[in-house]
Design an enzyme around this catalytic site. Sequence first.
Site, PDB file in Angstrom:
ATOM      1  N   TYR A 118       0.849  -1.186   0.000  1.00 20.84           N
ATOM      2  CA  TYR A 118       0.000   0.000   0.000  1.00 20.84           C
ATOM      3  C   TYR A 118       0.890   1.244   0.000  1.00 20.84           C
ATOM      4  CZ  TYR A 118      -3.726  -3.219   1.492  1.00 20.84           C
ATOM      5  OH  TYR A 118      -4.627  -4.256   1.585  1.00 20.84           O
ATOM      6  N   PHE A 124     -13.203  -5.032   1.972  1.00 17.95           N
ATOM      7  CA  PHE A 124     -14.247  -4.291   1.263  1.00 17.95           C
ATOM      8  C   PHE A 124     -15.608  -4.526   1.937  1.00 17.95           C
ATOM      9  CE2 PHE A 124     -11.859  -4.481  -3.082  1.00 17.95           C
ATOM     10  CZ  PHE A 124     -10.947  -3.560  -2.616  1.00 17.95           C
ATOM     11  N   PRO A 125     -15.673  -4.426   3.287  1.00 17.59           N
ATOM     12  CA  PRO A 125     -16.945  -4.728   3.962  1.00 17.59           C
ATOM     13  C   PRO A 125     -18.054  -3.754   3.618  1.00 17.59           C
ATOM     14  CG  PRO A 125     -15.417  -3.690   5.480  1.00 17.59           C
ATOM     15  CD  PRO A 125     -14.637  -3.989   4.224  1.00 17.59           C
ATOM     16  N   LEU A 126     -17.693  -2.586   3.086  1.00 19.54           N
ATOM     17  CA  LEU A 126     -18.697  -1.611   2.663  1.00 19.54           C
ATOM     18  C   LEU A 126     -18.830  -1.583   1.148  1.00 19.54           C
ATOM     19  CD1 LEU A 126     -17.912   1.242   5.201  1.00 19.54           C
ATOM     20  CD2 LEU A 126     -19.665  -0.526   5.323  1.00 19.54           C
ATOM     21  N   GLY A 132     -24.199  -4.364 -13.249  1.00 22.14           N
ATOM     22  CA  GLY A 132     -24.334  -5.291 -12.133  1.00 22.14           C
ATOM     23  C   GLY A 132     -23.530  -4.933 -10.906  1.00 22.14           C
ATOM     24  N   PRO A 178     -25.599  -1.098  -6.604  1.00 21.47           N
ATOM     25  CA  PRO A 178     -26.800  -1.671  -5.988  1.00 21.47           C
ATOM     26  C   PRO A 178     -28.051  -1.314  -6.781  1.00 21.47           C
ATOM     27  CG  PRO A 178     -25.969   0.187  -4.703  1.00 21.47           C
ATOM     28  CD  PRO A 178     -24.932  -0.122  -5.738  1.00 21.47           C
TER      29      PRO A 178
END
Length: 296
Positions: free
Chosen positions: A54, A205-207, A224, A227
């Site tokens: 990173y 990437f939980p959000l 796709g 949302p």
Amino acid sequence: MKIGDLTVGRIGYGAMQLPGPQVWGPPQDPGNALAVLRRAVELGVTHLDTSDAYGPHVANDLIRQALHPYPDDLVIATKVGVVRDEWRSFNAAAKPAELREQVEENLARLGRPRLDLVYLRVGGDGLLHPDETPLAESFGTLAELRQRGLIGHLGLSGVTVEQLKEAREIAPVAAVQNRYHLLDRGSEEVLRACEEQGVAFVSYFPLAAGLLKPGLDTSQLPPGMAPAAEQERVLDEVAAGHGASRAQVALAWLLGRSPAVLAIPGTTSVAHLEENVAAAGLHLTAADQAALDALA
């Protein structure tokens, strides 16, 4: 919650957003990046997730600058098996010599005599092309470094159930970190395997990589990815019922999905960090959980 014999809070912090655009170079506002890290610890976050890729090096350097000497209860997890090139791509690099070099670099940058948790980035979830090095050879290298005392616990990132099984025949696996969120359940079988085997499952990437933000411009996203209107409606209804944000509901849903789940949302905003951490106290009803389960 336990990762091996380490105790961490279920909502941690992912450092991927700390460097500049495309996870490359220094942040536009280094002072803000340091403030986010320090505020995370003030809020009781005990699980930081990083990688020397990173920046490269930027996230680790910022973590050391902000938090060293580290609190005794702070667990820092890092990933190896991936490096950057001049085009800012993430490339698999899991040969034994490459992994040894990456572990040594993480140790030096973070200023630690031993790394708490090291994930081998495998690529079985399709986000990164798998390295040509056999899993047994690459994971075996990390197991040797663990025996030497340079690594405390071993993990895997981006793996299938079969890869998890193969790795566990070589050395104990304390955690798996796969892509998993409200709109993507591709790692459901891996999550269930972790639950059965006592392995922590860390959702990256939980959000949904920002896809849950209200008013997001989705015109440039592949079909796709964004949302659907019905998904947004359900999410907003649940959020309104709790006086919460979409992000908080998504994180609460994750924690309610399985007792094995940990989340590492990243942000460059102190306000969003505080919002994310507060999600640990949001308890969804069974009806809420069921409605959200049905979204993917």
